[in-house]
Write a protein that holds these residues in place. Structure first.
Motif, PDB file in Angstrom:
ATOM      1  N   HIS A 151      -6.735  -3.582   6.564  1.00  0.00           N
ATOM      2  CA  HIS A 151      -7.205  -3.674   7.958  1.00  0.00           C
ATOM      3  C   HIS A 151      -7.945  -4.992   8.172  1.00  0.00           C
ATOM      4  N   PRO A 152      -7.445  -5.856   9.104  1.00  0.00           N
ATOM      5  CA  PRO A 152      -6.112  -5.823   9.709  1.00  0.00           C
ATOM      6  C   PRO A 152      -5.064  -6.323   8.703  1.00  0.00           C
ATOM      7  N   PRO A 153      -3.782  -6.197   9.032  1.00  0.00           N
ATOM      8  CA  PRO A 153      -3.167  -5.861  10.303  1.00  0.00           C
ATOM      9  C   PRO A 153      -3.115  -4.373  10.628  1.00  0.00           C
TER      10      PRO A 153
ATOM     11  N   THR B  95      -4.523  -0.546  11.315  1.00  0.00           N
ATOM     12  CA  THR B  95      -5.758   0.103  11.728  1.00  0.00           C
ATOM     13  C   THR B  95      -6.361   0.807  10.519  1.00  0.00           C
TER      14      THR B  95
ATOM     15  N   THR C 175      -3.195  -5.146  -0.553  1.00  0.00           N
ATOM     16  CA  THR C 175      -2.897  -5.929   0.635  1.00  0.00           C
ATOM     17  C   THR C 175      -1.530  -5.527   1.181  1.00  0.00           C
ATOM     18  N   VAL C 176      -1.195  -6.023   2.362  1.00  0.00           N
ATOM     19  CA  VAL C 176       0.110  -5.713   2.946  1.00  0.00           C
ATOM     20  C   VAL C 176       1.228  -6.315   2.107  1.00  0.00           C
TER      21      VAL C 176
ATOM     22  N   CYS D  40       5.004  -2.310   8.503  1.00  0.00           N
ATOM     23  CA  CYS D  40       4.586  -3.303   7.509  1.00  0.00           C
ATOM     24  C   CYS D  40       5.754  -4.088   6.934  1.00  0.00           C
TER      25      CYS D  40
ATOM     26  N   LEU E  87       6.464  -7.146   9.051  1.00  0.00           N
ATOM     27  CA  LEU E  87       5.439  -8.151   9.262  1.00  0.00           C
ATOM     28  C   LEU E  87       5.792  -9.436   8.540  1.00  0.00           C
TER      29      LEU E  87
ATOM     30  N   ALA F 144       1.422 -13.070   8.785  1.00  0.00           N
ATOM     31  CA  ALA F 144       0.675 -12.107   9.589  1.00  0.00           C
ATOM     32  C   ALA F 144      -0.156 -11.201   8.715  1.00  0.00           C
ATOM     33  N   ALA F 145       0.188 -11.091   7.447  1.00  0.00           N
ATOM     34  CA  ALA F 145      -0.532 -10.208   6.543  1.00  0.00           C
ATOM     35  C   ALA F 145      -1.589 -10.923   5.747  1.00  0.00           C
TER      36      ALA F 145
END
Length: 231
Positions: A21-23, A25, A197-198, A222, A225, A229-230
């Motif tokens: 968070h982010p991306p 919520t 992490t993403v 995800c 993305l 962006a991550a």
């Protein structure tokens, strides 16, 4: 036989996977955490007696070492003995567990949902074959931590962990050094990626495309993305 322990905490928004968070919520991050815990419990449940898996007959007890209320225990923990976590920092909580569980023990985290019984098979076989020998098993994580720790029978095993700094990029190295200084012969399991992490989430989703984490990653967007962006 070995006690197989999953260490986890309640998947409450704001308490788990906050680096997503982010991306995502906070609710989305908690959903990923819940999926990771469910995947882990289900996968390692296949290591129980009578499961017909590589861990069959090698695991005598399964424990969910849990930080949370009874209402937060997931359905996938059926068949696990739920033990509340001791107070203190992570090293102290693991230390308490190691001091209170008799016999060989294999501890696994909830952040590597791509884990399978095959990943654990060398440690389970090794602990079963030489439970009283000074052999330790360490599963290194790609971020420098570790996802698994296996120890044979011994007194005051908690001292092998207490004081090791956790959640750092040198935690795995520090833990290995502590074990070796105590006379343990450290054997390594496969390196796995923690979901922090993403980018990690995408890697794990590709490694275990049929799991709940992969499904959550796809439904939360995800996988689409862009890498920037991550970041």
């Amino acid at each position: 036989m070995t006690t197989l322990v999953v260490i986890a905490k309640a998947c409450v928004p704001g308490r788990v996977k906050t680096r997503l968070h982010p991306p995502l919520t906070l609710a989305g991050a908690a959903r990923v955490a819940a999926a990771a815990l469910a995947d882990t419990l289900e996968a390692l449940g296949d290591a129980g007696p009578g499961a017909g898996s590589p861990g069959d007959t090698l695991v005598g007890r399964r424990v969910l070492y849990f930080d949370g209320s009874a209402a937060d225990v997931p359905d996938e923990a059926a068949g696990y003995e739920v033990v509340p976590q001791a107070p203190g920092l992570l090293d102290a909580r693991i230390g308490w567990l190691l001091d209170h569980v008799r016999g060989p023990l294999l501890l696994v985290g909830m952040d590597t949902p791509q884990v399978t019984v095959a990943h654990l098979a060398p440690a389970l076989a090794g602990l079963a074959g030489a439970a009283d020998e000074p052999d330790a098993w360490l599963g290194p994580a790609a971020d420098g931590g570790y996802w698994a720790l296996g120890l044979g029978a011994g007194a005051r095993r908690g001292d092998l962990v207490r004081g090791v700094p956790m959640s750092r990029d040198d935690t795995g190295a520090r833990q290995r050094e502590r074990l070796e200084r105590a006379g343990q012969r450290v054997r390594l399991l496969d390196e796995l990626v923690d979901v922090d992490t993403v980018d990690d989430l995408r890697t794990v989703a590709r490694a275990a495309p049929g799991g709940r984490v992969a499904r959550a990653a796809e439904e939360l967007g995800c996988l689409e993305l862009a890498p920037e962006a991550a970041s």
